[in-house]
Motif scaffolding. Structure first.
Motif, short mmCIF file in Angstrom:
data_model
loop_
_atom_site.label_atom_id
_atom_site.label_comp_id
_atom_site.label_asym_id
_atom_site.label_seq_id
_atom_site.Cartn_x
_atom_site.Cartn_y
_atom_site.Cartn_z
N GLU A 8 19.09 66.12 58.83
CA GLU A 8 20.48 65.69 58.77
C GLU A 8 20.78 64.65 59.84
OE1 GLU A 8 24.18 67.99 60.13
OE2 GLU A 8 23.99 68.42 57.99
N CYS A 9 21.43 63.58 59.45
CA CYS A 9 21.88 62.56 60.39
C CYS A 9 23.05 63.13 61.20
CB CYS A 9 22.31 61.30 59.65
SG CYS A 9 23.07 60.05 60.72
N GLU A 11 25.23 61.54 62.78
CA GLU A 11 26.39 60.64 62.69
C GLU A 11 27.15 60.81 61.38
OE1 GLU A 11 28.93 57.59 64.13
OE2 GLU A 11 27.44 58.79 65.15
N VAL A 16 18.39 62.37 55.84
CA VAL A 16 17.54 61.23 56.18
C VAL A 16 16.12 61.57 55.76
CG1 VAL A 16 16.70 59.74 58.04
CG2 VAL A 16 19.02 60.68 58.14
N CYS A 30 18.85 55.79 60.06
CA CYS A 30 19.47 56.48 58.93
C CYS A 30 19.64 55.46 57.80
CB CYS A 30 20.81 57.06 59.34
SG CYS A 30 21.70 57.82 57.95
N SER A 35 22.52 54.19 61.58
CA SER A 35 22.48 54.62 62.99
C SER A 35 21.03 54.74 63.44
CB SER A 35 23.15 55.98 63.16
OG SER A 35 24.52 55.89 62.92
N LEU A 37 18.39 56.77 65.36
CA LEU A 37 18.27 58.18 65.66
C LEU A 37 16.96 58.45 66.38
CD1 LEU A 37 19.33 59.44 62.14
CD2 LEU A 37 20.80 59.16 64.14
N LEU A 47 17.22 65.52 64.69
CA LEU A 47 17.55 64.16 65.07
C LEU A 47 18.80 64.15 65.94
CD1 LEU A 47 17.13 62.47 61.56
CD2 LEU A 47 15.47 62.55 63.42
#
Length: 59
Positions: A8-9, A11, A16, A30, A35, A37, A47
């Motif tokens: 999971e991102c 942001e 991802v 991402c 973003s 990461l 991340l």
């Protein structure tokens, strides 16, 4: 053969897609919010937002 994994991102909270041969401290992008990461763990993959590059002014 490399297998894809996802994380999971932090942001945008979207998934991802990543290769499973990641290294801790590797920087990835991402695909959804672009973003930068940083991989902070690999088992499971975690991340975090990558730190901004700052000039140290010779200090």
């Amino acid at each position: 053969m490399t297998t894809a994994v996802s994380a999971e991102c932090p942001e945008c909270r979207d998934s991802v897609n990543l290769s499973n041969d990641l290294l801790v401290a590797e920087i990835v992008i991402c695909q959804h919010c672009t973003s930068e990461l940083e991989v902070v763990a690999t088992e499971p993959v975690v991340l975090a937002l990558a730190p901004e590059v700052e000039e140290d002014w010779g200090e």
